[in-house]
Write a protein that holds these residues in place. Structure first.
Motif, PDB file in Angstrom:
ATOM      1  N   ALA A 137      -4.146  -1.076  -8.049  1.00 35.16           N
ATOM      2  CA  ALA A 137      -4.403  -1.349  -9.465  1.00 35.16           C
ATOM      3  C   ALA A 137      -3.581  -0.414 -10.348  1.00 35.16           C
ATOM      4  O   ALA A 137      -2.962  -0.849 -11.330  1.00 35.16           O
ATOM      5  CB  ALA A 137      -5.894  -1.206  -9.765  1.00 35.16           C
ATOM      6  N   TRP A 138      -3.553   0.866  -9.991  1.00 30.15           N
ATOM      7  CA  TRP A 138      -2.791   1.816 -10.797  1.00 30.15           C
ATOM      8  C   TRP A 138      -1.295   1.547 -10.700  1.00 30.15           C
ATOM      9  O   TRP A 138      -0.570   1.661 -11.698  1.00 30.15           O
ATOM     10  CB  TRP A 138      -3.096   3.241 -10.372  1.00 30.15           C
ATOM     11  N   ARG A 187       0.831  -1.206   0.000  1.00 34.63           N
ATOM     12  CA  ARG A 187       0.000   0.000   0.000  1.00 34.63           C
ATOM     13  C   ARG A 187       0.868   1.259   0.000  1.00 34.63           C
ATOM     14  O   ARG A 187       0.555   2.246  -0.670  1.00 34.63           O
ATOM     15  CB  ARG A 187      -0.938  -0.009   1.201  1.00 34.63           C
ATOM     16  N   ARG A 188       1.963   1.237   0.764  1.00 36.88           N
ATOM     17  CA  ARG A 188       2.841   2.402   0.812  1.00 36.88           C
ATOM     18  C   ARG A 188       3.498   2.651  -0.539  1.00 36.88           C
ATOM     19  O   ARG A 188       3.601   3.799  -0.998  1.00 36.88           O
ATOM     20  CB  ARG A 188       3.901   2.207   1.892  1.00 36.88           C
ATOM     21  N   SER A 241       3.659  12.407 -22.744  1.00 34.68           N
ATOM     22  CA  SER A 241       2.970  11.934 -21.556  1.00 34.68           C
ATOM     23  C   SER A 241       3.926  11.270 -20.590  1.00 34.68           C
ATOM     24  O   SER A 241       4.882  10.613 -20.966  1.00 34.68           O
ATOM     25  CB  SER A 241       1.879  10.936 -21.966  1.00 34.68           C
ATOM     26  N   ARG A 242       3.668  11.428 -19.306  1.00 38.14           N
ATOM     27  CA  ARG A 242       4.500  10.846 -18.267  1.00 38.14           C
ATOM     28  C   ARG A 242       3.660   9.908 -17.427  1.00 38.14           C
ATOM     29  O   ARG A 242       2.603  10.292 -16.933  1.00 38.14           O
ATOM     30  CB  ARG A 242       5.109  11.945 -17.402  1.00 38.14           C
ATOM     31  N   VAL A 243       4.123   8.676 -17.257  1.00 42.61           N
ATOM     32  CA  VAL A 243       3.389   7.732 -16.430  1.00 42.61           C
ATOM     33  C   VAL A 243       3.535   8.128 -14.969  1.00 42.61           C
ATOM     34  O   VAL A 243       2.568   8.345 -14.255  1.00 42.61           O
ATOM     35  CB  VAL A 243       3.901   6.287 -16.650  1.00 42.61           C
ATOM     36  N   VAL A 244       4.784   8.195 -14.503  1.00 47.86           N
ATOM     37  CA  VAL A 244       5.051   8.665 -13.140  1.00 47.86           C
ATOM     38  C   VAL A 244       6.303   9.518 -13.169  1.00 47.86           C
ATOM     39  O   VAL A 244       7.111   9.447 -14.088  1.00 47.86           O
ATOM     40  CB  VAL A 244       5.250   7.496 -12.136  1.00 47.86           C
ATOM     41  N   ARG A 245       6.473  10.332 -12.146  1.00 48.55           N
ATOM     42  CA  ARG A 245       7.699  11.103 -11.971  1.00 48.55           C
ATOM     43  C   ARG A 245       8.539  10.413 -10.924  1.00 48.55           C
ATOM     44  O   ARG A 245       8.038  10.022  -9.871  1.00 48.55           O
ATOM     45  CB  ARG A 245       7.377  12.533 -11.523  1.00 48.55           C
ATOM     46  N   ARG A 246       9.818  10.267 -11.208  1.00 49.02           N
ATOM     47  CA  ARG A 246      10.726   9.648 -10.250  1.00 49.02           C
ATOM     48  C   ARG A 246      11.530  10.738  -9.565  1.00 49.02           C
ATOM     49  O   ARG A 246      12.175  11.565 -10.210  1.00 49.02           O
ATOM     50  CB  ARG A 246      11.673   8.677 -10.967  1.00 49.02           C
ATOM     51  N   HIS A 247      11.512  10.765  -8.249  1.00 48.44           N
ATOM     52  CA  HIS A 247      12.183  11.818  -7.494  1.00 48.44           C
ATOM     53  C   HIS A 247      13.522  11.328  -6.949  1.00 48.44           C
ATOM     54  O   HIS A 247      13.614  10.234  -6.416  1.00 48.44           O
ATOM     55  CB  HIS A 247      11.299  12.270  -6.326  1.00 48.44           C
ATOM     56  N   ARG A 248      14.488  12.198  -7.083  1.00 48.24           N
ATOM     57  CA  ARG A 248      15.803  11.889  -6.526  1.00 48.24           C
ATOM     58  C   ARG A 248      16.267  13.069  -5.677  1.00 48.24           C
ATOM     59  O   ARG A 248      16.101  14.229  -6.076  1.00 48.24           O
ATOM     60  CB  ARG A 248      16.833  11.651  -7.645  1.00 48.24           C
ATOM     61  N   ARG A 253       2.974   5.895  -3.129  1.00 51.61           N
ATOM     62  CA  ARG A 253       4.046   6.705  -3.708  1.00 51.61           C
ATOM     63  C   ARG A 253       3.892   6.825  -5.223  1.00 51.61           C
ATOM     64  O   ARG A 253       4.162   7.879  -5.806  1.00 51.61           O
ATOM     65  CB  ARG A 253       5.408   6.117  -3.347  1.00 51.61           C
ATOM     66  N   VAL A 254       3.464   5.724  -5.864  1.00 53.94           N
ATOM     67  CA  VAL A 254       3.232   5.774  -7.308  1.00 53.94           C
ATOM     68  C   VAL A 254       2.108   6.748  -7.631  1.00 53.94           C
ATOM     69  O   VAL A 254       2.199   7.550  -8.565  1.00 53.94           O
ATOM     70  CB  VAL A 254       2.900   4.366  -7.851  1.00 53.94           C
TER      71      VAL A 254
END
Length: 401
Positions: A300-301, A14-15, A381-388, A19-20
């Protein structure tokens, strides 16, 4: 696993899912990603279910349960989902090109970005299988076995060539009606099957056949398929046309190729597989709202986002995963559902038990070669953003699809 362990796993999932969700750009149409994931996984499962490598006198030969159990043809209706992939591809490409033009991005730069994500993973597949083929031949493996393995491993590449051509032609296809390529497929089949024309004419359908759902995707971008009526017309009309072609015109019931059959609906595409694809596209359009609602669920997402971020790796390496499992299994002898003739329900049941093993092998391939899929894109289009973390805080990097 204890109840405490199960709860810990669920909490962790779930966590991660949360985040996603937090990294997903606002306003993203998650139904598009869900349809892409369904299409790719349908192809993967279809190949795993109907591709058999039979061990016979020290060699491996390709076979199919559809060859011995023709009543299983409806399985191909569930897992031959390429039309949905081209529908989504046409929609995403035309939308991406319009966005790029609005930002002043030149065509060649846009196309390079689109194709780099498409073809970078191919280099890893070609390199590995070139080395594997040479090693097998030098070790004394039969040429027929090596040819069978290489052909199956590289068979997904035909799809990429067609998809790349259509992507490159996107600016010319944004206003093209799907009726035009559909008419080409119809006339090619009339010449081939009705008037006894040469078989090579069918190869014109490789582009024309997949151009039909691709241009449907462009119509989706133009807003012409938003009403439920459009989905119902495609679903009912396509299904009815396919039924008439199979029952009345002698087209094969299977929507994938079957070894030993004179006519394949897929290689090259026939009118039957194109009308069947229209029905699939209609169903996909009708399911958009339900998928958007389902994708509000974090787990699901997260699953759909994961598939989309690895879509080329999954597609290119799934046959390798099957063959690696098959080859490794030979060390234990001739195993049911893996090396035996697919001529009964016993084989089908055994093959279903092998699916988790294929999935595990594919996960290993993904871990090894997913880095080839990173980068590329077109700023679309961006599915997700990855943070660093960075020196001043957090810098966001976007993953493109």
């Amino acid at each position: 696993m204890t109840d405490l362990g199960v709860r810990a796993v669920r909490t962790g999932l779930r966590r991660r899912a949360a985040r996603v969700v937090a990294a997903t750009p606002d306003g993203r149409d998650r139904a598009v990603d869900a349809l892409r994931a369904v299409a790719v996984l349908g192809v993967v499962l279809g190949h795993w279910l109907v591709t058999a490598l039979v061990a016979d006198s020290g060699t491996l030969r390709a076979s199919s349960p559809l060859q011995h159990l023709p009543w299983l043809a409806p399985v191909s209706w569930l897992f031959q989902t390429l039309a949905v992939f081209f529908l989504v591809g046409g929609h995403v490409a035309t939308r991406s090109r319009a966005s790029a033009r609005a930002r002043g991005v030149r065509y060649h730069r846009w196309l390079t970005g689109r194709l780099s994500r498409l073809f970078k993973p191919v280099a890893a597949v070609l390199t590995l299988w070139t080395a594997a083929a040479v090693a097998l031949l030098l070790s004394g493996a039969e040429f027929g076995t090596v040819r069978t393995l290489v052909k199956l491993a590289l068979s997904p590449l035909w799809f990429l060539v067609v998809f790349a051509v259509l992507t490159a032609a996107t600016p010319l296809l944004t206003r093209l009606s799907p009726l035009w390529p559909l008419a080409v497929v119809l006339h090619v089949d009339l010449l081939r099957f009705g008037l006894g024309g040469p078989a090579w004419l069918g190869w014109a359908n490789v582009l024309a056949g997949w151009l039909v759902p691709y241009t449907l995707g462009a119509a989706w971008t133009r807003g012409e398929l938003e009403r439920p009526r459009a989905g119902w017309v495609l679903l009912v009309g396509g299904a009815a046309a396919t039924a008439l072609l199979v029952a009345g015109a002698g087209y094969p019931a299977s929507m994938v190729g079957v070894p030993g059959r004179a006519v394949s609906n897929l290689d090259p595409p026939t009118l039957a597989v194109v009308t069947f694809g229209l029905a699939q596209c209609g169903l996909a359009l009708l399911l958009r709202e339900r998928l958007r609602h389902a994708m509000r669920r974090p787990l699901a997402w997260a699953a759909v986002a994961l598939v989309n971020l690895s879509v080329m790796t999954v597609f290119l390496w799934h046959q390798t995963a099957l063959m690696a499992t098959t080859a490794t299994g030979l060390l234990a002898g001739r195993l049911p559902g893996l090396h035996t003739v697919p001529d009964g329900l016993g084989w089908v049941g055994a093959r279903l038990l092998w699916l988790p093993v294929f999935a595990l092998a594919l996960a290993v391939c993904g871990a090894a070669f997913h880095s080839f899929e990173r980068g590329g894109g077109d700023g679309g289009s961006r599915v997700v953003r990855r943070h660093r973390p960075s020196g001043r805080g957090t810098a966001a990097k976007a993953r493109h699809v």
